[in-house]
Design an enzyme around this catalytic site. Structure first.
Site, short mmCIF file in Angstrom:
data_model
loop_
_atom_site.label_atom_id
_atom_site.label_comp_id
_atom_site.label_asym_id
_atom_site.label_seq_id
_atom_site.Cartn_x
_atom_site.Cartn_y
_atom_site.Cartn_z
CE1 TYR A 239 0.73 15.94 -8.16
CE2 TYR A 239 0.38 18.20 -8.89
CZ TYR A 239 0.20 16.85 -9.05
OH TYR A 239 -0.52 16.39 -10.14
CG ASP B 183 -3.29 19.48 -9.76
OD1 ASP B 183 -3.99 19.78 -8.78
OD2 ASP B 183 -3.20 18.32 -10.22
CG HIS C 217 -2.04 16.98 -6.23
ND1 HIS C 217 -1.77 15.94 -5.39
CD2 HIS C 217 -2.40 16.41 -7.41
CE1 HIS C 217 -1.92 14.79 -6.05
NE2 HIS C 217 -2.31 15.05 -7.27
CD GLU D 212 -6.68 14.66 -9.83
OE1 GLU D 212 -6.45 15.30 -10.86
OE2 GLU D 212 -5.77 14.24 -9.09
NE ARG E 204 -8.85 18.23 -14.01
CZ ARG E 204 -8.18 17.25 -13.42
NH1 ARG E 204 -8.36 16.99 -12.13
NH2 ARG E 204 -7.34 16.51 -14.09
CD GLU F 218 -4.34 15.36 -16.21
OE1 GLU F 218 -5.38 14.88 -15.69
OE2 GLU F 218 -3.30 15.56 -15.58
CD1 TRP G 179 2.35 13.59 -2.67
CD2 TRP G 179 0.68 12.76 -3.90
NE1 TRP G 179 2.79 13.52 -3.97
CE2 TRP G 179 1.78 13.02 -4.74
CE3 TRP G 179 -0.49 12.22 -4.45
CZ2 TRP G 179 1.77 12.77 -6.12
CZ3 TRP G 179 -0.52 11.97 -5.80
CH2 TRP G 179 0.59 12.24 -6.63
C1 GCO Z 1 -3.54 15.20 -12.40
C2 GCO Z 1 -3.45 14.43 -11.16
C3 GCO Z 1 -2.55 13.27 -11.17
C4 GCO Z 1 -2.76 12.46 -9.89
C5 GCO Z 1 -2.67 11.03 -10.21
C6 GCO Z 1 -2.82 10.16 -8.99
O1 GCO Z 1 -4.11 16.27 -12.36
O2 GCO Z 1 -3.08 14.70 -13.41
O3 GCO Z 1 -3.48 15.24 -10.04
O4 GCO Z 1 -1.23 13.57 -11.41
O5 GCO Z 1 -1.87 12.85 -8.91
O6 GCO Z 1 -3.64 10.71 -11.15
O7 GCO Z 1 -2.88 8.84 -9.36
MG MG Z 2 -4.82 16.85 -10.54
#
Ligand code: GCO
Ligand code: MG
Length: 402
Positions: free
Chosen positions: A159, A210, A212, A262, A283, A339, A402
């Protein structure tokens, strides 16, 4: 005053965006973002088939009432599709109100709390060396904060590794592409990246990472502990947040600051994490969490616990969301960071905007409204193209996050 027309514009200037335009009988219009990466057309239908017919004839100045009408009135509350549709309407209505007041949006929210908005950029590379170089480029560009991700030996397309120097665009194929994951390998490798970064550039810049959603709570706790010597600004999405108790476990073991949000849609997703002080940064973002009206409530709840904002700002959030976020960030008292993944030139041309980057900060403009428009003629030149986020599997084929 009445809403007399509304339309949804789908355009793909390098990536897909869904944009709502609300028109009024007084000639003032407003723009909102409704983009849901990889599931765009579901929000188009939600808006066109179920929201827009209810808006015609309503007074666009009644932002709060329209928000409640769409949220309570749907009966089926929350979720990424519903909340993005509500967010798009909300952004457009705030745009209209601010244009009518002849003020930039941040003035209506309560005025300026800061001179500019600290942003973080994405540095990534296929290996540690490349990421270290990419971080150096951001430092040279004046960034005060940088997110660092790196490829991990033995993991296919780990990632966060982009294809360009300033751009990272994960929604890259007409069907989901397959990537790999191996927590053991990542835990061996990630601390080495931050060790090298601090040895090379010192401790003056903020560094972020991140996870993720890849780690279990105990693995995340382990990573947080290993990263403590490198004094991260935050470790993001270190473990999935459906079970919010997971963060208590991570928290008990590490002083690395934690950020999440997010993929959250409402204040209810944030409530326990905030009230139990299990995170340091929330976030959520304007498009994901019900617009400006709802984000204010989330930020105010967070402020009670000294938790700060850290709005998501990946490329799948259109310049319209970025414009709104910057007005929000300029006002919100408990601002943390924003961000900022740059959009391509094609995207910027379709969405003319007045925000600018200077000295590591983004500055919203002074144009009445949120300062972002859409060039419909240009938008029409970029038809929708199916684009999915990747999926991840472990080495033995097991599906992973993912
Ligand atoms: C981030 C995010 C993104 C996401 C994306 C998915 O921190 O910027 O994790 O990269 O993966 O917004 O649509
Ligand atoms: Mg992220």
């Amino acid at each position: 005053m009445k809403i007399d027309a509304a339309k949804v514009i789908v355009t793909s200037p390098g990536r897909n965006f869904v944009t709502l335009k609300i028109m009024t009988d007084q000639g003032v219009y407003g723009i909102g973002d409704a983009t849901l990466n990889g599931r765009e057309l579901s929000v188009v239908s939600y808006l066109e088939d179920h929201v827009l017919p209810c808006l015609i004839g309503k007074d666009p100045r009644r932002i709060e009432d329209i928000w409640q009408y769409l949220y309570r009135g749907a009966y089926w509350r929350r979720g990424p599709v519903t909340m993005r549709a509500i967010a798009a309407v909300d952004m457009a209505l705030w745009d209209i109100k601010a244009k009518m007041a002849d003020m930039p949006l941040y003035q209506l929210l309560g005025g300026r709390s800061r001179d500019g908005v600290m942003v973080y950029g994405h540095a990534n590379g296929a290996d540690i060396e490349e990421t270290v170089e990419a971080v150096g480029q951001y430092i040279d560009m004046g960034y005060k904060a940088i997110r660092a991700q790196t490829g991990v030996p033995g993991i296919k397309d780990a990632y966060g590794v982009g294809r360009g120097k300033l751009f990272y665009e994960p929604a890259d194929a007409a069907l989901p592409s397959l990537t790999g994951w191996d927590t053991r390998k990542a835990l061996n490798h990630v601390p080495k990246l931050f060790d090298k970064l601090r040895a090379t550039y010192g401790f003056d810049h903020h560094l972020l990472h991140d996870g993720h959603h890849r780690y279990t709570p105990m693995e995340a706790a382990n990573l947080g502990k290993m990263l403590e010597p490198y004094q991260l600004f935050w470790l993001e999405d270190c473990t999935p947040a459906e079970n919010q108790e997971a963060f208590r476990l991570v928290r008990q073991h590490t002083t690395t600051p934690l950020a999440v949000g997010e993929i959250f849609n409402t204040i209810w997703d944030c409530k326990d994490l905030i009230q139990n002080q299990l995170i340091d940064y929330i976030r959520c973002t304007i498009v994901g969490a019900g617009g400006i009206t709802h984000m204010r409530r989330i930020a105010d709840l967070a402020a009670l616990y000294q938790i700060r904002t850290g709005s998501h700002g990946a490329t799948d959030l259109s310049p319209v969301t970025m414009g709104c976020a910057l007005h929000f960030d300029t006002w919100v008292p408990n601002f943390g960071i924003q961000e900022y993944m740059r959009h391509t030139e094609e995207t910027d041309a379709v969405f003319p905007h007045d925000y600018i980057f200077r000295d590591g900060l983004l500055h919203c403009g002074e144009t009445p409204g949120h300062g972002v428009d859409i060039d419909e003629q240009l938008a029409a030149r970029y038809p929708y193209k199916p684009a999915y986020l990747p999926v991840a599997r472990l080495e033995d084929g097991t599906m992973w996050n993912w």
